[in-house]
Design an enzyme around this catalytic site. Structure first.
Site, PDB file in Angstrom:
ATOM      1  N   LYS A  22      31.637  44.895  45.367  1.00 62.40           N
ATOM      2  CA  LYS A  22      32.447  43.838  45.998  1.00 62.40           C
ATOM      3  C   LYS A  22      33.935  44.033  45.708  1.00 62.40           C
ATOM      4  O   LYS A  22      34.758  43.982  46.614  1.00 62.40           O
ATOM      5  CB  LYS A  22      31.991  42.470  45.459  1.00 62.40           C
ATOM      6  CG  LYS A  22      32.949  41.333  45.755  1.00 62.40           C
ATOM      7  CD  LYS A  22      32.464  40.008  45.211  1.00 62.40           C
ATOM      8  CE  LYS A  22      32.796  39.704  43.784  1.00 62.40           C
ATOM      9  NZ  LYS A  22      34.158  39.213  43.503  1.00 62.40           N
ATOM     10  N   ASN A  23      34.263  44.250  44.438  1.00 56.14           N
ATOM     11  CA  ASN A  23      35.679  44.269  44.061  1.00 56.14           C
ATOM     12  C   ASN A  23      36.389  45.567  44.444  1.00 56.14           C
ATOM     13  O   ASN A  23      37.601  45.670  44.300  1.00 56.14           O
ATOM     14  CB  ASN A  23      35.834  43.961  42.566  1.00 56.14           C
ATOM     15  CG  ASN A  23      35.487  42.511  42.276  1.00 56.14           C
ATOM     16  OD1 ASN A  23      35.391  41.701  43.194  1.00 56.14           O
ATOM     17  ND2 ASN A  23      35.285  42.192  41.009  1.00 56.14           N
ATOM     18  N   CYS A 117      40.797  28.111  39.075  1.00 60.37           N
ATOM     19  CA  CYS A 117      39.392  28.141  39.509  1.00 60.37           C
ATOM     20  C   CYS A 117      38.500  27.967  38.295  1.00 60.37           C
ATOM     21  O   CYS A 117      38.992  27.791  37.179  1.00 60.37           O
ATOM     22  CB  CYS A 117      39.078  29.418  40.275  1.00 60.37           C
ATOM     23  SG  CYS A 117      38.986  30.855  39.245  1.00 60.37           S
ATOM     24  N   ARG A 122      44.620  31.283  37.036  1.00 58.38           N
ATOM     25  CA  ARG A 122      44.703  32.683  37.485  1.00 58.38           C
ATOM     26  C   ARG A 122      45.996  32.928  38.254  1.00 58.38           C
ATOM     27  O   ARG A 122      46.016  32.936  39.477  1.00 58.38           O
ATOM     28  CB  ARG A 122      43.469  33.051  38.315  1.00 58.38           C
ATOM     29  CG  ARG A 122      42.210  33.001  37.467  1.00 58.38           C
ATOM     30  CD  ARG A 122      40.985  33.343  38.252  1.00 58.38           C
ATOM     31  NE  ARG A 122      40.944  34.730  38.660  1.00 58.38           N
ATOM     32  CZ  ARG A 122      40.002  35.225  39.465  1.00 58.38           C
ATOM     33  NH1 ARG A 122      39.058  34.430  39.946  1.00 58.38           N
ATOM     34  NH2 ARG A 122      39.993  36.499  39.782  1.00 58.38           N
ATOM     35  N   ASP A 308      33.443  40.438  33.579  1.00 56.13           N
ATOM     36  CA  ASP A 308      32.468  40.071  34.612  1.00 56.13           C
ATOM     37  C   ASP A 308      31.016  40.254  34.163  1.00 56.13           C
ATOM     38  O   ASP A 308      30.097  39.933  34.918  1.00 56.13           O
ATOM     39  CB  ASP A 308      32.716  40.885  35.895  1.00 56.13           C
ATOM     40  CG  ASP A 308      33.990  40.454  36.601  1.00 56.13           C
ATOM     41  OD1 ASP A 308      34.505  39.379  36.276  1.00 56.13           O
ATOM     42  OD2 ASP A 308      34.466  41.209  37.468  1.00 56.13           O
ATOM     43  N   ARG A 400      28.191  34.954  46.629  1.00 53.92           N
ATOM     44  CA  ARG A 400      29.536  35.518  46.794  1.00 53.92           C
ATOM     45  C   ARG A 400      29.594  36.962  46.300  1.00 53.92           C
ATOM     46  O   ARG A 400      30.413  37.745  46.756  1.00 53.92           O
ATOM     47  CB  ARG A 400      30.553  34.687  46.013  1.00 53.92           C
ATOM     48  CG  ARG A 400      30.823  33.330  46.624  1.00 53.92           C
ATOM     49  CD  ARG A 400      31.990  32.670  45.926  1.00 53.92           C
ATOM     50  NE  ARG A 400      33.001  33.668  45.666  1.00 53.92           N
ATOM     51  CZ  ARG A 400      33.702  33.760  44.538  1.00 53.92           C
ATOM     52  NH1 ARG A 400      33.537  32.891  43.575  1.00 53.92           N
ATOM     53  NH2 ARG A 400      34.595  34.718  44.380  1.00 53.92           N
TER      54      ARG A 400
HETATM   55  N1  EPU Z   1      47.207  37.754  35.185  1.00 53.73           N
HETATM   56  C1  EPU Z   1      48.481  37.291  35.016  1.00 53.73           C
HETATM   57  N2  EPU Z   1      49.350  37.407  36.072  1.00 53.73           N
HETATM   58  C2  EPU Z   1      49.005  37.974  37.248  1.00 53.73           C
HETATM   59  C3  EPU Z   1      47.688  38.461  37.410  1.00 53.73           C
HETATM   60  C4  EPU Z   1      46.812  38.327  36.345  1.00 53.73           C
HETATM   61  O1  EPU Z   1      48.838  36.788  33.953  1.00 53.73           O
HETATM   62  O2  EPU Z   1      49.831  38.060  38.147  1.00 53.73           O
HETATM   63  C5  EPU Z   1      46.228  37.637  34.079  1.00 53.73           C
HETATM   64  C6  EPU Z   1      44.990  36.834  34.481  1.00 53.73           C
HETATM   65  O3  EPU Z   1      45.191  35.447  34.325  1.00 53.73           O
HETATM   66  C7  EPU Z   1      43.954  37.396  33.542  1.00 53.73           C
HETATM   67  C8  EPU Z   1      44.351  38.859  33.430  1.00 53.73           C
HETATM   68  O4  EPU Z   1      45.724  38.915  33.806  1.00 53.73           O
HETATM   69  O5  EPU Z   1      44.073  36.792  32.271  1.00 53.73           O
HETATM   70  C9  EPU Z   1      43.551  39.802  34.291  1.00 53.73           C
HETATM   71  O6  EPU Z   1      43.474  39.317  35.619  1.00 53.73           O
HETATM   72  P1  EPU Z   1      43.359  40.275  36.883  1.00 53.73           P
HETATM   73  O7  EPU Z   1      44.571  40.113  37.706  1.00 53.73           O
HETATM   74  O8  EPU Z   1      42.993  41.645  36.425  1.00 53.73           O
HETATM   75  O9  EPU Z   1      42.138  39.640  37.662  1.00 53.73           O
HETATM   76  P2  EPU Z   1      41.955  39.645  39.230  1.00 53.73           P
HETATM   77  O10 EPU Z   1      42.546  40.881  39.772  1.00 53.73           O
HETATM   78  O11 EPU Z   1      42.380  38.330  39.778  1.00 53.73           O
HETATM   79  C10 EPU Z   1      39.714  40.959  39.257  1.00 53.73           C
HETATM   80  C11 EPU Z   1      38.322  40.720  39.771  1.00 53.73           C
HETATM   81  C12 EPU Z   1      37.646  39.675  38.909  1.00 53.73           C
HETATM   82  C13 EPU Z   1      37.628  40.174  37.471  1.00 53.73           C
HETATM   83  C14 EPU Z   1      39.048  40.498  36.999  1.00 53.73           C
HETATM   84  C15 EPU Z   1      39.102  41.104  35.619  1.00 53.73           C
HETATM   85  C16 EPU Z   1      38.538  41.181  42.119  1.00 53.73           C
HETATM   86  C17 EPU Z   1      38.532  40.669  43.516  1.00 53.73           C
HETATM   87  N3  EPU Z   1      38.399  40.279  41.159  1.00 53.73           N
HETATM   88  O12 EPU Z   1      40.377  39.708  39.350  1.00 53.73           O
HETATM   89  O13 EPU Z   1      36.313  39.569  39.391  1.00 53.73           O
HETATM   90  O14 EPU Z   1      37.062  39.207  36.621  1.00 53.73           O
HETATM   91  O15 EPU Z   1      39.659  41.424  37.916  1.00 53.73           O
HETATM   92  O16 EPU Z   1      38.382  42.285  35.555  1.00 53.73           O
HETATM   93  O17 EPU Z   1      38.635  42.378  41.903  1.00 53.73           O
HETATM   94  C18 EPU Z   1      34.253  38.518  39.782  1.00 53.73           C
HETATM   95  O18 EPU Z   1      33.933  39.497  40.484  1.00 53.73           O
HETATM   96  O19 EPU Z   1      33.413  37.647  39.414  1.00 53.73           O
HETATM   97  C19 EPU Z   1      35.640  38.370  39.347  1.00 53.73           C
HETATM   98  C20 EPU Z   1      36.145  37.211  38.923  1.00 53.73           C
END
Ligand code: EPU
Length: 421
Positions: A22-23, A117, A122, A308, A400
């Site tokens: 998915k990701n 969420c 996030r 995850d 999802r």
């Molecule tokens: N963060 C910031 N600022 C930002 C972005 C992130 O402080 O601008 C922080 C977040 O709050 C968190 C950390 O950095 O503490 C990591 O967040 P990240 O941005 O890596 O998460 P994401 O890209 O929003 C993806 C996956 C998530 C998975 C996370 C961590 C996708 C679509 N989603 O989210 O997947 O948990 O990386 O590996 O790729 C899931 O599939 O259930 C899911 C939540």
């Protein structure tokens, strides 16, 4: 509303096949905004989040059709709309992945700021910081992030935040930089396999990206990208979930398409618990130990233990012979499953971003409530071994991210069914 009804106690045995990730699929779908001509994507899972992304792309002028062999064919037909509105972004945070491609290709991107969420706060400040670093102007308009740039210019960017790298932030900035003028260097880039898959897709389309899979990604901008055919990598989180399903039921599973090299930290912890996990020619085989040892684990960016899979492993630790310690370092509030597992007889105590899981002899079936995707998977896993009946409400959370999970688990012996009431 649909829910899962599970009778616990059957050992899982047989072969189960993992779907596409998915990701990885979500940002690659968003990247088609950048491409001229036709893109064909294979191994895209048929999931609620993927359908949501296809709806969003449709509104942004990208047509998508599912071919007879299951592949998706996409093509940009209209470049007028650059707005991902709140209605769509609030349903799926990964909608934010269109920000980079829209800005790069259409010089303008208006994406609603996602709220908090179930797994916590996030923010997307690092995404915006990266786009501004490439020369975009930023404005907040009615809760939307509006970015504009006549021309993006390559730059040296640092994308580390308080919790380390950002996965979709790295993807977004990489997608913006592929058409920028000159060289972009992203430091503290995410190294996740899903980022690697996206980079490989973009390079096939004509991008020039080096260093992906390491914390320093270098991108030399090109004038245009051409649509190609690409096969999405298998889902490492679904793979891990099936490994744990075998372990929790004391079963034996062959997880076809599972890639052990994407799960090194998980396999390391699970072997320490006493599981046998090996490669075979089509994937991964796992068999359980009678006695599960307790462990300590901390979630970290890749190649560390993935957040995850934290909830799913916690369901397994409930049955270990002693006390385990789990620390969440990516999303410190991602513990919605704790109270639900305790309703099933687990002994879990939360202290800030750490929980102590005291192993118990058995879990007991109960009605429980899914709160987010991975927490729901943990409850299904607990239900597979709990004594009696478990009902996991709000099945839509699990849909999802898992393709027909009840059918896949039932095919290897689980007593699980979907009920629609
Ligand atoms: N963060 C910031 N600022 C930002 C972005 C992130 O402080 O601008 C922080 C977040 O709050 C968190 C950390 O950095 O503490 C990591 O967040 P990240 O941005 O890596 O998460 P994401 O890209 O929003 C993806 C996956 C998530 C998975 C996370 C961590 C996708 C679509 N989603 O989210 O997947 O948990 O990386 O590996 O790729 C899931 O599939 O259930 C899911 C939540």
């Amino acid at each position: 509303m649909e829910y899962f009804e599970i009778s616990g106690g059957t050992r899982l045995k047989g072969t189960v096949k993992v779907s596409g990730a998915k990701n990885a699929a979500l940002p690659i779908l968003a990247a088609t905004i950048l491409c001229e001509g036709e893109t064909v994507l294979r191994n895209v899972p048929d999931l609620q989040d993927v359908r949501q992304m296809i709806t969003l792309l449709g509104r942004l002028g990208v047509t998508c059709e599912r071919l007879a062999d299951g592949a998706l064919r996409l093509r940009v037909e209209d470049e007028m709309n650059c707005h991902a509105d709140y209605e769509l972004v609030s349903k799926m945070r990964a909608s934010v992945c269109v920000m980079g491609p829209l800005l790069a290709k259409r010089k303008r991107s208006q994406v609603s700021l996602p709220g908090g969420c179930a797994i916590g706060d996030r923010p997307i400040n690092l995404h915006v910081q990266g786009m501004r670093g490439l020369g975009a102007d930023f404005e907040l308009v009615n809760g939307d992030i509006l970015l504009k740039a006549k021309k993006l210019k390559g730059s040296e960017l640092f994308l580390g935040g308080p919790f380390g790298s950002t996965v979709t932030g790295t993807a977004n900035v990489m997608m913006a930089a592929v058409l920028a003028e000159g060289r972009t260097v992203i430091e503290s880039a995410a190294c996740e396999p899903e980022v690697v898959d996206l980079a490989e897709f973009l390079n096939k389309c004509g991008a020039q990206i080096l260093g992906y899979g390491t914390p320093r990604i270098t991108i030399d901008g090109v004038a245009s990208l051409q649509g190609v055919e690409h096969t999405v990598i298998p889902d490492r989180i679904e793979t891990g979930t099936f490994i744990i399903a075998a372990a929790i039921t004391n079963g034996e599973l062959s997880v076809e398409q599972g890639r052990l090299e994407h799960l090194i930290a998980v396999v390391d912890r699970l072997r320490q618990m006493g599981l046998n996990i090996e490669r075979y020619e089509k994937g991964i085989v796992v068999s359980s130990a009678r006695r599960l040892e307790p462990i300590e684990l901390t979630t970290q960016p890749y190649p560390g233990f993935p957040t995850d899979l934290q909830a799913q492993v916690m369901a397994l630790l409930c049955l270990a012979d002693g006390n385990s310690v789990v620390t969440e370092k990516i999303f410190p509030d991602r513990f919605m499953h704790v109270a639900e597992l305790n309703r099933m007889g687990a002994h879990i105590r939360k202290e800030g971003p750490t929980v102590i899981v005291e192993g118990v002899k058995k879990l007991i079936g109960a009605p429980v409530m899914a709160s987010d995707l991975r927490a729901s998977a943990a409850l299904v896993l607990a239900g597979l071994i709990a004594k009696g009946h478990t009902t996991v409400h709000r099945a839509y959370h699990i849909d999802r991210g898992y393709e027909r999970i009840e059918e896949k688990l039932a095919s290897v012996g689980a007593d699980i069914r979907r009920v629609d009431k």
